[in-house]
Structure formats: structure tokens, C-alpha cells
Design a protein around this motif. Structure first.
Motif, PDB file in Angstrom:
ATOM      1  N   GLU A  90       0.798  -1.488   0.263  1.00  0.00           N
ATOM      2  CA  GLU A  90       0.090  -0.218   0.023  1.00  0.00           C
ATOM      3  C   GLU A  90       0.684   1.425   0.123  1.00  0.00           C
ATOM      4  O   GLU A  90       0.428   2.149  -0.489  1.00  0.00           O
ATOM      5  N   THR A  91       2.009   1.207   0.692  1.00  0.00           N
ATOM      6  CA  THR A  91       2.444   2.449   0.704  1.00  0.00           C
ATOM      7  C   THR A  91       4.573   2.613   0.360  1.00  0.00           C
ATOM      8  O   THR A  91       4.570   3.698  -0.144  1.00  0.00           O
ATOM      9  N   ALA A  92       4.198   1.456  -0.716  1.00  0.00           N
ATOM     10  CA  ALA A  92       5.660   1.295  -2.016  1.00  0.00           C
ATOM     11  C   ALA A  92       4.886   2.765  -2.587  1.00  0.00           C
ATOM     12  O   ALA A  92       4.687   3.083  -3.009  1.00  0.00           O
ATOM     13  N   THR A 105       8.739  -8.618  -4.455  1.00  0.00           N
ATOM     14  CA  THR A 105       7.513  -7.936  -2.922  1.00  0.00           C
ATOM     15  C   THR A 105       8.128  -6.818  -3.026  1.00  0.00           C
ATOM     16  O   THR A 105       9.038  -7.221  -2.514  1.00  0.00           O
ATOM     17  N   LEU A 106       7.741  -6.332  -2.659  1.00  0.00           N
ATOM     18  CA  LEU A 106       7.897  -4.245  -2.396  1.00  0.00           C
ATOM     19  C   LEU A 106       6.607  -5.104  -0.755  1.00  0.00           C
ATOM     20  O   LEU A 106       6.265  -4.135  -1.192  1.00  0.00           O
ATOM     21  N   GLY A 107       8.073  -5.774   0.374  1.00  0.00           N
ATOM     22  CA  GLY A 107       6.928  -5.741   0.979  1.00  0.00           C
ATOM     23  C   GLY A 107       6.921  -4.711   1.997  1.00  0.00           C
ATOM     24  O   GLY A 107       7.583  -3.704   2.953  1.00  0.00           O
ATOM     25  N   GLY A 108       6.154  -4.906   3.235  1.00  0.00           N
ATOM     26  CA  GLY A 108       6.215  -4.264   5.017  1.00  0.00           C
ATOM     27  C   GLY A 108       6.966  -5.326   6.092  1.00  0.00           C
ATOM     28  O   GLY A 108       6.314  -6.747   5.711  1.00  0.00           O
ATOM     29  N   THR A 109       7.491  -4.864   7.007  1.00  0.00           N
ATOM     30  CA  THR A 109       7.523  -5.769   7.765  1.00  0.00           C
ATOM     31  C   THR A 109       7.326  -5.725   9.911  1.00  0.00           C
ATOM     32  O   THR A 109       7.675  -6.080  10.301  1.00  0.00           O
ATOM     33  N   SER A 110       6.424  -4.305   9.119  1.00  0.00           N
ATOM     34  CA  SER A 110       5.418  -3.993  10.211  1.00  0.00           C
ATOM     35  C   SER A 110       3.616  -4.223  10.365  1.00  0.00           C
ATOM     36  O   SER A 110       3.857  -4.153   9.025  1.00  0.00           O
ATOM     37  N   TRP A 111       2.722  -4.629  11.075  1.00  0.00           N
ATOM     38  CA  TRP A 111       2.025  -4.420  10.966  1.00  0.00           C
ATOM     39  C   TRP A 111       1.587  -3.020  11.222  1.00  0.00           C
ATOM     40  O   TRP A 111      -0.197  -2.791  11.188  1.00  0.00           O
ATOM     41  N   ARG A 116       5.423   1.719   5.149  1.00  0.00           N
ATOM     42  CA  ARG A 116       6.169   0.856   5.920  1.00  0.00           C
ATOM     43  C   ARG A 116       6.519  -0.296   4.715  1.00  0.00           C
ATOM     44  O   ARG A 116       6.821  -1.677   4.773  1.00  0.00           O
ATOM     45  N   HIS A 117       5.996   0.621   3.962  1.00  0.00           N
ATOM     46  CA  HIS A 117       6.961  -0.312   2.485  1.00  0.00           C
ATOM     47  C   HIS A 117       7.653   0.039   1.613  1.00  0.00           C
ATOM     48  O   HIS A 117       8.182   1.558   2.161  1.00  0.00           O
ATOM     49  N   PRO A 118       8.972   0.066   1.090  1.00  0.00           N
ATOM     50  CA  PRO A 118       9.797   0.660   0.236  1.00  0.00           C
ATOM     51  C   PRO A 118       9.852   1.499  -0.586  1.00  0.00           C
ATOM     52  O   PRO A 118       8.751   1.711  -1.501  1.00  0.00           O
ATOM     53  N   GLY A 127      15.262  -7.417  -9.803  1.00  0.00           N
ATOM     54  CA  GLY A 127      15.671  -8.960 -10.101  1.00  0.00           C
ATOM     55  C   GLY A 127      14.578 -10.034  -9.287  1.00  0.00           C
ATOM     56  O   GLY A 127      13.892 -10.189  -8.836  1.00  0.00           O
ATOM     57  N   ALA A 128      14.107 -11.504 -10.615  1.00  0.00           N
ATOM     58  CA  ALA A 128      13.367 -12.347 -10.637  1.00  0.00           C
ATOM     59  C   ALA A 128      13.259 -12.709  -8.676  1.00  0.00           C
ATOM     60  O   ALA A 128      14.144 -12.793  -8.197  1.00  0.00           O
ATOM     61  N   GLY A 129      12.318 -12.737  -8.258  1.00  0.00           N
ATOM     62  CA  GLY A 129      12.477 -13.392  -6.659  1.00  0.00           C
ATOM     63  C   GLY A 129      12.763 -12.511  -5.946  1.00  0.00           C
ATOM     64  O   GLY A 129      12.211 -12.647  -4.141  1.00  0.00           O
ATOM     65  N   ALA A 130      12.878 -11.740  -5.943  1.00  0.00           N
ATOM     66  CA  ALA A 130      13.731 -10.598  -4.471  1.00  0.00           C
ATOM     67  C   ALA A 130      12.526  -9.561  -4.193  1.00  0.00           C
ATOM     68  O   ALA A 130      11.955  -9.384  -4.555  1.00  0.00           O
ATOM     69  N   LYS A 131      13.530  -9.692  -2.609  1.00  0.00           N
ATOM     70  CA  LYS A 131      11.722  -9.291  -1.935  1.00  0.00           C
ATOM     71  C   LYS A 131      12.651  -8.078  -1.120  1.00  0.00           C
ATOM     72  O   LYS A 131      13.786  -8.185  -0.798  1.00  0.00           O
ATOM     73  N   VAL A 132      11.978  -6.912  -1.207  1.00  0.00           N
ATOM     74  CA  VAL A 132      12.381  -5.230  -0.827  1.00  0.00           C
ATOM     75  C   VAL A 132      11.883  -5.272   0.369  1.00  0.00           C
ATOM     76  O   VAL A 132      10.889  -5.058  -0.097  1.00  0.00           O
ATOM     77  N   LEU A 133      11.877  -5.535   1.733  1.00  0.00           N
ATOM     78  CA  LEU A 133      10.915  -5.022   3.068  1.00  0.00           C
ATOM     79  C   LEU A 133      10.737  -3.759   3.319  1.00  0.00           C
ATOM     80  O   LEU A 133      12.639  -3.281   3.838  1.00  0.00           O
ATOM     81  N   GLY A 134      10.264  -3.801   4.283  1.00  0.00           N
ATOM     82  CA  GLY A 134      10.291  -2.453   5.210  1.00  0.00           C
ATOM     83  C   GLY A 134      10.809  -0.826   4.161  1.00  0.00           C
ATOM     84  O   GLY A 134      10.576  -0.746   2.978  1.00  0.00           O
ATOM     85  N   PRO A 135      10.278  -0.016   5.389  1.00  0.00           N
ATOM     86  CA  PRO A 135       9.963   1.705   4.991  1.00  0.00           C
ATOM     87  C   PRO A 135      11.182   1.943   4.840  1.00  0.00           C
ATOM     88  O   PRO A 135      12.034   3.069   5.356  1.00  0.00           O
ATOM     89  N   ILE A 136      12.593   1.726   3.302  1.00  0.00           N
ATOM     90  CA  ILE A 136      13.730   2.002   2.719  1.00  0.00           C
ATOM     91  C   ILE A 136      13.577   2.251   2.058  1.00  0.00           C
ATOM     92  O   ILE A 136      12.411   2.140   0.898  1.00  0.00           O
ATOM     93  N   ASP A 137      14.472   3.323   1.542  1.00  0.00           N
ATOM     94  CA  ASP A 137      14.866   3.681   0.444  1.00  0.00           C
ATOM     95  C   ASP A 137      15.324   3.105  -0.545  1.00  0.00           C
ATOM     96  O   ASP A 137      16.684   2.505  -0.151  1.00  0.00           O
ATOM     97  N   ILE A 138      15.330   2.893  -1.655  1.00  0.00           N
ATOM     98  CA  ILE A 138      16.175   2.290  -2.632  1.00  0.00           C
ATOM     99  C   ILE A 138      17.037   3.638  -3.642  1.00  0.00           C
ATOM    100  O   ILE A 138      15.845   4.061  -4.483  1.00  0.00           O
TER     101      ILE A 138
END
Length: 271
Positions: A90-92, A105-111, A116-118, A127-138
């Protein structure tokens, strides 16, 4: 609306050599369908039609296998290649000219509520299958390797691989330029120009080039100081290396590495 659609179609041609015609892209690419549906769902979400936005998003997930929350913010020329299993929270926030492959997955680590998304900068490739998790900056121009799990922010123009994600190289234009210049001066045809290549010989040569560059800079400063003190000496040019010598040296290094690997394997079996 039609301008954005044209940009989306053109982005497919720019990043997928299998694309042939605009009609084919528009009718058979689920990544394009998912982005089109998201633009509609996001518009409804921002106007307060939350349930209707979620319904459009859910229908797009059934049809494409790509789940994008209608609250996510996506920039221009976004391309999802293949797409099955992609999840965007939602907040990606995704910048312009980004590319995601299947299983990302651009996912969160908190409820907790809130961000809470990157956040992805411009020109990011995940790349394929990568998981980017949490409110981080790429950062802009970053590359996330396949199946990597990234839970910390990534700087601009960096490459991240592994579980957990680790920084392989931060690609700087200056570093690459001086390395190529030095290699050319030595008569060397820049073998393995990037450090994130898995080839150990390429990595070793790049390290040597960087080391020689630093030593050359120090020697130049020393010569300038000596000249200022009245010392004079004739200019000495660096002798050129032939391509045959370079190729044979690289082959010898490869052969030596393979022999050491075979010896280690034999020793482990004997134990």
C-alpha cells in the motif's frame, strides 16, 4: 491517459527484445494490463472510493497474477516483465523508468499503520524473486539481484545481492573512467569492466588497476615536488603490453584457479 499508455508500451519495447508489435504488447502482456488497472484503481483510491479501488485491484490480480495495492504510488514508464507473483504494498512508492521481474515483493515488516513499504528511486531494476522489505529507500539507478532479500536502504547506483542483501559495488562514473583509461594506457582491453561480475580474475584485475591508479597519482605528485626543487629527468613512457601476453596471463590464472579447486575437492573427498 493515452500519452501514459504510449509510454508504457514503448517501455516494453525498450526493455523486452521479445516484443514485436504494439498490438501484441497491449493484448498479451500482463504487466501492462496490471499497470493500466492500477492507474484506474489508484485514481479511485485517491478520490475516496476505497472499496471500488480494492475491487479493481483484486480483479486485476485474478487476471494477471500481479497484486498492486491501489494505494501504491507508481511513476511513469513502469514495466513488470512476466509478472506472475509480483506483490506491491500500500505505501510503496516507485519512481520513473523502474523495472520489476516476476516474484518480486515490495512488502512491509510491521503491522503498524503509516509508511511501511519501500521507496524506489528512478531507473531501479529488481531481479526475479527479490524481496525488498520495510520503509527503506532504494537509490536512483540501483540494481537488486535475483532472490535477494533487502531490508536496509541502498545508495544510488549500487548493486545488491544475496540473503541478506549486501552491497556488491557502488558504480561510480569516475572510478570506471580512471580504470578504463589506465587499462588502455597499459595496452589492456579492460577485461571484466565491472566488479559485480562473479569472475575472480576480473575482480583481481580491477583491484590491481585501482591500486596502480593510486600509486601512479602518488608518483606524479612526488615528481612534481622534485621538479619544483630543481630536479630534472627525461620522460619515460610506459611500455605497451601485447594482447597475446594478456590473454595468456588470464588463461594461466584461470587454469591455476581450476587446479587449486580440483586439489581442494580431492582433498575433501580423501578426508
Amino acid at each position: 491517459m493515452f500519452e501514459r499508455l504510449k509510454e508504457d508500451i514503448q517501455s516494453v519495447f525498450d526493455r523486452d527484445p521479445a516484443a514485436r508489435t504494439s498490438f501484441e504488447v497491449l493484448t498479451t502482456y500482463p504487466g501492462v494490463h496490471a499497470v493500466m488497472a492500477h492507474r484506474l484503481a489508484h485514481g479511485l483510491w485517491k478520490r475516496g472510493f476505497k472499496w471500488l479501488g480494492r475491487t479493481v485491484s483484486n480483479l486485476a490480480r485474478w487476471l494477471t497474477g500481479i497484486e498492486i495495492h491501489p494505494g501504491a504510488t507508481i511513476g511513469r514508464r513502469f514495466f513488470i516483465d512476466h509478472g506472475m507473483g509480483v506483490v506491491i504494498g500500500e505505501t510503496a512508492v516507485i519512481g520513473d523508468d523502474c523495472t520489476l521481474y516476476h516474484g518480486v515483493t515490495l512488502g512491509g515488516t510491521s503491522w503498524e499503520k503509516g509508511k511501511r513499504h519501500p521507496t524506489l528511486g528512478n531507473d531501479v531494476v529488481v531481479g526475479a524473486g527479490a524481496k525488498v522489505l520495510g520503509p527503506i529507500d532504494i537509490g536512483h539507478g540501483a540494481r537488486i539481484g535475483s532472490n535477494a532479500v533487502v531490508v536496509k536502504s541502498v545508495p544510488d547506483n549500487a548493486t545488491v545481492v544475496g540473503i541478506p542483501g549486501r552491497l556488491v559495488e557502488r558504480r561510480g562514473a569516475g572510478d570506471k573512467a580512471h580504470r578504463e583509461k589506465l587499462a588502455k594506457k597499459m595496452g589492456f582491453d579492460a577485461y571484466g569492466a565491472t566488479r559485480d561480475a562473479p569472475d575472480p580474475v576480473a575482480n583481481a584485475i580491477n583491484c590491481m588497476l585501482d591500486h596502480v591508479h593510486v600509486m601512479e597519482a602518488k608518483m606524479s605528485r612526488m615528481c612534481e615536488v622534485l621538479k619544483s626543487m630543481g630536479y630534472t629527468d627525461e620522460e619515460v613512457s610506459l611500455p605497451e603490453l601485447t594482447s597475446c601476453e594478456i590473454v595468456s596471463t588470464a588463461e594461466e590464472l584461470h587454469k591455476l584457479g581450476e587446479e587449486e579447486s580440483d586439489d581442494d575437492t580431492a582433498a575433501s573427498k580423501s578426508l
